[in-house]
Design a protein around this motif. Structure first.
Motif, PDB file in Angstrom:
ATOM      1  N   ILE A  98       0.674  -1.427   0.059  1.00  0.00           N
ATOM      2  CA  ILE A  98       0.133   0.001   0.050  1.00  0.00           C
ATOM      3  C   ILE A  98       0.985   1.324   0.148  1.00  0.00           C
ATOM      4  O   ILE A  98       2.145   1.018   0.191  1.00  0.00           O
ATOM      5  CB  ILE A  98      -0.869  -0.077   1.272  1.00  0.00           C
ATOM      6  N   SER A  99       0.385   2.429  -0.259  1.00  0.00           N
ATOM      7  CA  SER A  99       1.126   3.788  -0.456  1.00  0.00           C
ATOM      8  C   SER A  99       0.977   4.308   1.174  1.00  0.00           C
ATOM      9  O   SER A  99       0.196   5.424   1.247  1.00  0.00           O
ATOM     10  CB  SER A  99       0.178   4.468  -1.387  1.00  0.00           C
ATOM     11  N   GLN A 102      -1.419   4.842   6.353  1.00  0.00           N
ATOM     12  CA  GLN A 102      -2.856   5.313   6.127  1.00  0.00           C
ATOM     13  C   GLN A 102      -3.563   4.880   5.207  1.00  0.00           C
ATOM     14  O   GLN A 102      -4.930   4.621   5.409  1.00  0.00           O
ATOM     15  CB  GLN A 102      -2.736   6.785   6.278  1.00  0.00           C
ATOM     16  N   GLN A 103      -3.165   4.553   4.311  1.00  0.00           N
ATOM     17  CA  GLN A 103      -4.007   3.889   2.967  1.00  0.00           C
ATOM     18  C   GLN A 103      -4.491   2.487   3.530  1.00  0.00           C
ATOM     19  O   GLN A 103      -5.578   2.228   3.064  1.00  0.00           O
ATOM     20  CB  GLN A 103      -3.257   3.752   1.550  1.00  0.00           C
ATOM     21  N   ASP A 106      -7.478   3.269   5.256  1.00  0.00           N
ATOM     22  CA  ASP A 106      -8.816   3.762   4.151  1.00  0.00           C
ATOM     23  C   ASP A 106      -9.326   2.600   3.406  1.00  0.00           C
ATOM     24  O   ASP A 106     -10.365   2.789   3.328  1.00  0.00           O
ATOM     25  CB  ASP A 106      -7.999   4.864   3.223  1.00  0.00           C
ATOM     26  N   CYS A 132      -9.567   9.863   8.260  1.00  0.00           N
ATOM     27  CA  CYS A 132      -9.777   8.697   7.072  1.00  0.00           C
ATOM     28  C   CYS A 132     -11.352   8.087   7.711  1.00  0.00           C
ATOM     29  O   CYS A 132     -12.182   8.186   6.644  1.00  0.00           O
ATOM     30  CB  CYS A 132      -8.785   7.718   7.054  1.00  0.00           C
ATOM     31  N   ARG A 244       6.548   6.390   0.663  1.00  0.00           N
ATOM     32  CA  ARG A 244       5.134   6.210   0.896  1.00  0.00           C
ATOM     33  C   ARG A 244       4.990   4.554   0.744  1.00  0.00           C
ATOM     34  O   ARG A 244       4.071   4.074  -0.273  1.00  0.00           O
ATOM     35  CB  ARG A 244       4.350   7.025   0.146  1.00  0.00           C
ATOM     36  N   LYS A 262      -8.233  -0.436  -4.000  1.00  0.00           N
ATOM     37  CA  LYS A 262      -6.976   0.065  -4.255  1.00  0.00           C
ATOM     38  C   LYS A 262      -6.988   0.526  -5.808  1.00  0.00           C
ATOM     39  O   LYS A 262      -6.431   1.308  -6.148  1.00  0.00           O
ATOM     40  CB  LYS A 262      -5.514  -0.605  -3.912  1.00  0.00           C
ATOM     41  N   SER A 265      -8.495   3.581  -6.353  1.00  0.00           N
ATOM     42  CA  SER A 265      -7.405   4.730  -5.783  1.00  0.00           C
ATOM     43  C   SER A 265      -6.411   5.053  -6.289  1.00  0.00           C
ATOM     44  O   SER A 265      -6.206   6.303  -7.167  1.00  0.00           O
ATOM     45  CB  SER A 265      -7.458   4.287  -4.300  1.00  0.00           C
ATOM     46  N   ASP A 266      -5.286   4.325  -6.554  1.00  0.00           N
ATOM     47  CA  ASP A 266      -4.186   4.824  -7.354  1.00  0.00           C
ATOM     48  C   ASP A 266      -3.337   3.785  -7.961  1.00  0.00           C
ATOM     49  O   ASP A 266      -2.297   3.739  -8.296  1.00  0.00           O
ATOM     50  CB  ASP A 266      -3.172   5.130  -5.842  1.00  0.00           C
ATOM     51  N   THR A 269       0.907   0.987  -5.742  1.00  0.00           N
ATOM     52  CA  THR A 269       1.997   1.715  -5.021  1.00  0.00           C
ATOM     53  C   THR A 269       3.178   2.261  -5.951  1.00  0.00           C
ATOM     54  O   THR A 269       3.627   1.072  -7.001  1.00  0.00           O
ATOM     55  CB  THR A 269       2.503   1.123  -3.912  1.00  0.00           C
TER      56      THR A 269
END
Length: 397
Positions: A98-99, A102-103, A106, A132, A244, A262, A265-266, A269
């Motif tokens: 994960i990035s 905190q992700q 989330d 979050c 990150r 994920k 989201s992004d 990573t």
């Protein structure tokens, strides 16, 4: 143009810590408000060498799209790290990169929490994850902390009385902001109660390797046999926060759903950062690096605690953490904590009001958080002297 924000975002406010940090751009301000690793804790030479090797040997892989689950060699290295270093068996679990940690919070909330569901957290707790959870319009409920962890009676009461409790978020090692380490007995009790009420535990462990004193305590995930624990780890304090990169270990159905989240989201990573982490884990002496940073934080923590003991009014109490980055100070009954924090800033010392870390930020609070990892030794001595004079003036014993 009139902007109509979503219900999820309309009530969210900027992080109070981030707002405070803006004031620290003034070089004359001593900041105890950050949570950054110490500058001399970064393995800069290793990262420079590894990044150059990767870009020379595997540039396209580092610069190309990749799979959402993460760079496979890094996933394998993280699984090995969890089993050998943290004692977490992976046979019934899967892992996603994960990035940043905190992700993990989330993606957990995205996968499990509907609007109106209850998320329980330690009170106080990490503001980033609290915001979050708030962004999902959940019912965020804090559970009072004791010196050895969460109050078990109030924890069970919250699970029994609050509607649709889905999740309990906790930082068992050197908690942010309190510095508290949850005892082994309480870790086992929290797991038993969570299993009883069918509530998942989100175990966040960004500070576990930053132990300065005492004996390591097994993670809750290490004795989880029912699949009740989602474990989040991070390279932010171990290697570098700017890359990150973190990871989540959890039962396979949960990881599968987080992977879909994920993708929305992004996508994945940062690949170069993942490759740096993998090569650092597999080619460098990680244990020696951990020992080095433990010695750095042990010295800086001891310096701050010695200064507090010398300078603060006896009317002010404070935690004595066994590791991590923070000391939690509590003013005496009747104190105006916000006025104290504002006065500290006027005297060029930035501290974080404790109310920023509460599930209900309007609740009464007499505490503030100090960070010892980021400031220089000289700044720690001078800053605590200034705060100490203020405590003696406002709250004489």
């Amino acid at each position: 143009m009139v902007y109509q924000f979503s219900d999820r975002m309309a009530t969210l406010q900027p992080s109070l810590i981030r707002e405070i940090l803006k004031s620290t751009s003034d070089p004359s301000v001593i900041s105890f408000a950050a949570g950054n690793p110490a500058p001399d804790a970064f393995p800069v030479a290793d990262v420079q060498r590894i990044a150059a090797e990767i870009l020379a040997e595997q540039p396209i892989m580092a610069l190309q799209y990749s799979v959402t689950e993460g760079y496979m060699p890094l996933r394998d290295a993280c699984k090995k790290l969890l089993e050998t270093h943290y004692g977490i068996p992976m046979r019934d679990n899967e892992l996603i990169i994960i990035s940043g940690a905190q992700q993990g919070a989330d993606l957990t909330a995205k996968a499990l929490v509907n609007e109106g569901d209850t998320v329980l957290c330690e009170d106080p707790s990490f503001i980033g994850c609290l915001n979050c959870f708030r962004s999902y319009n959940c019912n965020l409920v804090g559970v009072e902390m004791e010196p050895d962890g969460v109050n078990l009676e109030k924890f069970e009461q919250a699970m029994r009385e609050q509607p649709n409790v889905k999740l309990f978020y906790m930082i068992p090692n050197f908690q942010n902001p309190s510095g508290i380490t949850t005892s082994l007995e309480k870790r086992k009790a929290v797991l038993r109660l969570a299993e009883k009420y069918n509530v998942l535990i989100l175990e966040d462990n960004p500070y576990g390797d930053l132990r300065c004193s005492g004996e390591p305590v097994p993670s809750i995930k290490s004795f989880d046999e029912s699949g009740a624990v989602i474990y989040v780890g991070s390279f932010s304090k171990l290697l570098a926060p700017g890359i990150r990169v973190g990871f989540v270990a959890a039962p396979k159905p949960l990881i599968a759903k987080m992977t879909v989240g994920k993708q929305c989201s992004d996508v994945h990573t940062n690949m170069l950062a993942q490759m740096i982490c993998e090569r650092w884990l597999t080619t460098c002496d990680v244990e020696a690096h951990i020992h080095k940073i433990q010695e750095i934080y042990k010295r800086k923590c001891s310096l701050m605690l010695d200064c507090i003991k010398k300078e603060f009014s006896p009317a002010v109490s404070y935690t004595v953490p066994e590791g991590g980055l923070f000391v939690w100070c509590t003013l005496p009954e009747g104190a105006d904590m916000m006025a104290f924090c504002n006065r500290a800033v006027e005297k060029k010392v930035a501290i974080v009001p404790g109310s920023a870390f509460l599930a209900d930020q309007t609740a009464p609070c007499r505490a503030f958080r100090l960070n010892f990892s980021t400031p220089t030794d000289q700044a720690i001595v001078k800053g605590i002297e200034i705060l100490g004079q203020l405590t003696r003036e406002w709250y004489p014993a």
